[in-house]
Design an enzyme around this catalytic site. Structure first.
Site, PDB file in Angstrom:
ATOM      1  N   GLY A  19       0.680  -1.215  -0.003  1.00  7.65           N
ATOM      2  CA  GLY A  19      -0.127  -0.033  -0.068  1.00  7.65           C
ATOM      3  C   GLY A  19       1.037   1.255   0.084  1.00  7.65           C
ATOM      4  O   GLY A  19       2.261   1.192   0.003  1.00  7.65           O
ATOM      5  N   ASP A  46      -2.563 -12.150   5.285  1.00 11.72           N
ATOM      6  CA  ASP A  46      -4.053 -11.561   5.585  1.00 11.72           C
ATOM      7  C   ASP A  46      -4.306 -11.228   7.243  1.00 11.72           C
ATOM      8  O   ASP A  46      -4.199 -12.220   7.844  1.00 11.72           O
ATOM      9  CB  ASP A  46      -5.003 -12.532   5.121  1.00 11.72           C
ATOM     10  CG  ASP A  46      -6.437 -12.154   5.216  1.00 11.72           C
ATOM     11  OD1 ASP A  46      -6.607 -11.094   5.715  1.00 11.72           O
ATOM     12  OD2 ASP A  46      -7.310 -12.676   4.896  1.00 11.72           O
ATOM     13  N   ILE A  47      -4.419 -10.080   7.415  1.00  7.56           N
ATOM     14  CA  ILE A  47      -4.440  -9.782   8.909  1.00  7.56           C
ATOM     15  C   ILE A  47      -5.660  -9.871   9.652  1.00  7.56           C
ATOM     16  O   ILE A  47      -5.841 -10.092  10.711  1.00  7.56           O
ATOM     17  CB  ILE A  47      -4.092  -8.440   9.193  1.00  7.56           C
ATOM     18  CG1 ILE A  47      -5.098  -7.211   8.805  1.00  7.56           C
ATOM     19  CG2 ILE A  47      -2.596  -7.914   8.722  1.00  7.56           C
ATOM     20  CD1 ILE A  47      -5.118  -5.904   9.573  1.00  7.56           C
ATOM     21  N   TYR A 135     -17.052   4.566   7.331  1.00 10.15           N
ATOM     22  CA  TYR A 135     -15.664   4.553   7.063  1.00 10.15           C
ATOM     23  C   TYR A 135     -15.056   5.192   8.262  1.00 10.15           C
ATOM     24  O   TYR A 135     -14.404   4.534   8.913  1.00 10.15           O
ATOM     25  CB  TYR A 135     -15.269   5.483   5.771  1.00 10.15           C
ATOM     26  CG  TYR A 135     -13.605   5.545   5.797  1.00 10.15           C
ATOM     27  CD1 TYR A 135     -12.819   4.422   5.572  1.00 10.15           C
ATOM     28  CD2 TYR A 135     -13.080   6.598   6.177  1.00 10.15           C
ATOM     29  CE1 TYR A 135     -11.443   4.496   5.581  1.00 10.15           C
ATOM     30  CE2 TYR A 135     -11.636   6.548   6.166  1.00 10.15           C
ATOM     31  CZ  TYR A 135     -10.993   5.717   6.000  1.00 10.15           C
ATOM     32  OH  TYR A 135      -9.515   5.704   6.166  1.00 10.15           O
ATOM     33  N   TRP A 160      -5.369  12.711   4.254  1.00 15.66           N
ATOM     34  CA  TRP A 160      -5.361  13.278   2.912  1.00 15.66           C
ATOM     35  C   TRP A 160      -4.041  12.660   2.325  1.00 15.66           C
ATOM     36  O   TRP A 160      -3.175  13.355   1.866  1.00 15.66           O
ATOM     37  CB  TRP A 160      -5.341  14.771   2.390  1.00 15.66           C
ATOM     38  CG  TRP A 160      -6.693  15.428   2.936  1.00 15.66           C
ATOM     39  CD1 TRP A 160      -7.759  14.781   3.788  1.00 15.66           C
ATOM     40  CD2 TRP A 160      -7.184  16.754   2.461  1.00 15.66           C
ATOM     41  NE1 TRP A 160      -8.862  15.845   3.713  1.00 15.66           N
ATOM     42  CE2 TRP A 160      -8.560  16.846   2.997  1.00 15.66           C
ATOM     43  CE3 TRP A 160      -6.611  17.593   1.354  1.00 15.66           C
ATOM     44  CZ2 TRP A 160      -9.358  17.867   2.518  1.00 15.66           C
ATOM     45  CZ3 TRP A 160      -7.333  18.796   1.288  1.00 15.66           C
ATOM     46  CH2 TRP A 160      -8.514  19.000   1.822  1.00 15.66           C
TER      47      TRP A 160
HETATM   48  N1  LIG Z   1      -5.250   7.032   2.068  1.00 19.84           N
HETATM   49  C1  LIG Z   1      -5.733   7.918   2.813  1.00 19.84           C
HETATM   50  O1  LIG Z   1      -5.946   9.385   2.231  1.00 19.84           O
HETATM   51  C2  LIG Z   1      -5.787   7.794   4.328  1.00 19.84           C
HETATM   52  C3  LIG Z   1      -6.169   8.853   5.114  1.00 19.84           C
HETATM   53  C4  LIG Z   1      -6.268   8.779   6.444  1.00 19.84           C
HETATM   54  C5  LIG Z   1      -5.915   7.542   6.925  1.00 19.84           C
HETATM   55  N2  LIG Z   1      -5.160   6.514   6.343  1.00 19.84           N
HETATM   56  C6  LIG Z   1      -5.088   5.448   6.812  1.00 19.84           C
HETATM   57  O2  LIG Z   1      -3.485   4.997   6.400  1.00 19.84           O
HETATM   58  C7  LIG Z   1      -3.488   3.646   6.415  1.00 19.84           C
HETATM   59  C8  LIG Z   1      -2.899   3.229   5.180  1.00 19.84           C
HETATM   60  O3  LIG Z   1      -3.544   3.910   4.150  1.00 19.84           O
HETATM   61  P1  LIG Z   1      -3.059   3.762   2.633  1.00 19.84           P
HETATM   62  O4  LIG Z   1      -3.488   4.628   1.813  1.00 19.84           O
HETATM   63  O5  LIG Z   1      -1.486   3.458   2.573  1.00 19.84           O
HETATM   64  O6  LIG Z   1      -3.644   2.380   2.197  1.00 19.84           O
HETATM   65  P2  LIG Z   1      -3.539   1.568   0.767  1.00 19.84           P
HETATM   66  O7  LIG Z   1      -2.695   2.186  -0.233  1.00 19.84           O
HETATM   67  O8  LIG Z   1      -4.767   1.269   0.538  1.00 19.84           O
HETATM   68  O9  LIG Z   1      -3.001   0.117   1.390  1.00 19.84           O
HETATM   69  C9  LIG Z   1      -3.437  -0.794   2.094  1.00 19.84           C
HETATM   70  C10 LIG Z   1      -2.810  -2.159   1.883  1.00 19.84           C
HETATM   71  O10 LIG Z   1      -3.369  -2.982   2.743  1.00 19.84           O
HETATM   72  C11 LIG Z   1      -3.730  -4.266   1.965  1.00 19.84           C
HETATM   73  N3  LIG Z   1      -4.814  -5.085   2.462  1.00 19.84           N
HETATM   74  C12 LIG Z   1      -6.106  -4.945   2.260  1.00 19.84           C
HETATM   75  N4  LIG Z   1      -6.769  -5.936   2.941  1.00 19.84           N
HETATM   76  C13 LIG Z   1      -5.610  -6.694   3.725  1.00 19.84           C
HETATM   77  C14 LIG Z   1      -5.593  -7.758   4.580  1.00 19.84           C
HETATM   78  N5  LIG Z   1      -6.605  -8.382   4.950  1.00 19.84           N
HETATM   79  N6  LIG Z   1      -4.356  -8.108   5.258  1.00 19.84           N
HETATM   80  C15 LIG Z   1      -3.327  -7.557   4.787  1.00 19.84           C
HETATM   81  N7  LIG Z   1      -3.203  -6.400   4.187  1.00 19.84           N
HETATM   82  C16 LIG Z   1      -4.481  -5.988   3.438  1.00 19.84           C
HETATM   83  C17 LIG Z   1      -4.132  -3.751   0.767  1.00 19.84           C
HETATM   84  O11 LIG Z   1      -3.904  -4.653  -0.380  1.00 19.84           O
HETATM   85  P3  LIG Z   1      -4.838  -4.575  -1.779  1.00 19.84           P
HETATM   86  O12 LIG Z   1      -4.511  -3.420  -2.180  1.00 19.84           O
HETATM   87  O13 LIG Z   1      -4.211  -5.759  -2.361  1.00 19.84           O
HETATM   88  O14 LIG Z   1      -6.334  -4.689  -1.126  1.00 19.84           O
HETATM   89  C18 LIG Z   1      -3.056  -2.514   0.373  1.00 19.84           C
HETATM   90  O15 LIG Z   1      -1.779  -2.886   0.058  1.00 19.84           O
HETATM   91  C19 LIG Z   1      -4.985   3.034   6.526  1.00 19.84           C
HETATM   92  O16 LIG Z   1      -5.273   2.493   7.915  1.00 19.84           O
HETATM   93  C20 LIG Z   1      -5.921   4.227   6.465  1.00 19.84           C
HETATM   94  O17 LIG Z   1      -7.022   3.904   6.784  1.00 19.84           O
HETATM   95  C21 LIG Z   1      -5.232   6.663   4.789  1.00 19.84           C
END
Ligand SMILES: NC(=O)c1ccc[n+]([C@@H]2O[C@H](COP(=O)([O-])OP(=O)(O)OC[C@H]3O[C@@H](n4cnc5c(N)ncnc54)[C@H](OP(=O)(O)O)[C@@H]3O)[C@@H](O)[C@H]2O)c1
Length: 308
Positions: A19, A46-47, A135, A160
């Protein structure tokens, strides 16, 4: 963990390593001599599976687990509510319980969406969570379950997130600007864009101090400095990308969020106040503008990304 930091590298296990944040954390931590890194993608761990979590923890015996997984498709939440709750709530509890059994501290990422967005001055960690939709609710419930299961945790709320990889608003703006003469961006929601690599920097700094004996467990906020809107951010994306190629977009039009036609309600102002992180860990906010310039440079230096 009170170990000799200089002689004993901290072994960290990263979940969701493909991710945005997982990818950059892996890159940055690998370059640090003080970390030994196990980075596992969703295909490797898979967590939500208790057995898989147990196996990987037993196998690697990490000093810290960093959970960067998350269901973040805010507009898909209504149709994929089960998936959202399974990952953001239930799987976090699963991971927290497994870490708790082995006394392994867990650093977990959460979101500005736990707040309703009515405080224009910004949210501190002491402010009451009040999510607007499923969410934010799922992220809040995941936080609460972690707090109940494992005292040795750090919950880092970020906002963001942008990077060169995955689905994020920097990449979406670039794709639109390459293909359309006129593009639209909301100018009525305030927040602080934050680069995934900067969040990785912050996580590394926190882990170093925890490993050095700091006992600063709890909830923290981090976002890059300078409040803007999606419109302001898109304007900066176009300016930075324009240094590398002639974009098709000639006009950026400000619109309201309601005109974007999204189903999900989003906080109007989700600025995170980051003073606690500064006071407890001495970690400063970096401006998102310089982070954006670096991300855009990475994007164009990686030919595959810039063609995507
Ligand atoms: N993106 C934002 O703007 C944002 C904002 C605030 C907070 N956050 C938080 O920051 C964190 C990281 O965000 P991010 O943007 O880096 O997320 P991301 O790019 O969507 O990455 C999440 C990763 O988790 C993997 N995943 C999904 N289901 C899983 C499972 N059951 N077991 C293990 N891995 C799994 C996904 O794999 P697949 O791609 O194959 O599904 C992906 O590689 C999250 O907790 C998110 O809520 C993000």
């Amino acid at each position: 963990m009170t170990q000799d930091f200089l002689t004993t590298p901290a072994k960290i296990l990263i979940t969701g390593a493909d991710g945005q944040i997982g990818y950059y954390l892996n890159q940055i931590a690998q370059d640090e001599p003080f970390f030994s890194v196990v980075a596992l993608t969703d295909a490797e761990l898979d967590i939500s599976s208790r057995d898989q979590v147990q196996q990987q923890l037993d196998r690697h015996l990490p000093d810290y687990v960093i959970n960067t997984t998350g269901f973040n498709a805010v507009d898909q939440v209504e149709v994929e509510s089960d998936r959202c709750l399974a990952l953001n709530r239930d799987a976090v509890e699963n991971l927290a319980n497994a870490c708790g059994d082995l006394a392994i501290p867990l650093l977990h990422l959460s979101s500005d969406y736990v707040f309703d967005g009515h405080y224009e001055s910004g949210y501190t960690e002491a402010d009451q969570a009040s999510p607007l939709g499923l969410y934010g609710e799922s992220k809040w419930q995941g936080e609460e379950l972690l707090r109940g299961a494992l005292p040795q945790h750090v919950i880092l709320r970020v906002s963001w997130v942008f990077s060169t990889i995955g689905d994020n608003f920097m990449r979406r703006a670039l794709l639109q600007a390459k293909g359309q003469e006129e593009i639209f961006a909301a100018d009525d929601r305030r927040g602080c864009p934050t680069s995934a690599s900067d969040i990785a920097r912050v996580i590394v700094a926190i882990l170093k101090q925890l490993h050095n004996g700091a006992e600063n467990w709890g909830t923290y906020h981090y976002c890059c400095a300078e409040i803007t809107t999606r419109y302001g951010f898109t304007e900066a994306v176009l300016a930075a990308a324009g240094q590398y190629e002639k974009l098709k977009a000639e006009k950026l039009v400000p619109i309201s969020s309601s005109q974007l036609g999204s189903d999900a309600e989003r906080p109007a102002s989700s600025v995170l106040v980051c003073n606690k992180l500064l006071n407890d860990f001495g970690i400063h906010q970096l401006p998102w503008r310089s982070q954006l310039v670096a991300m855009i440079r990475d994007y164009y230096q990686n030919e595959e990304l810039s063609k995507a």
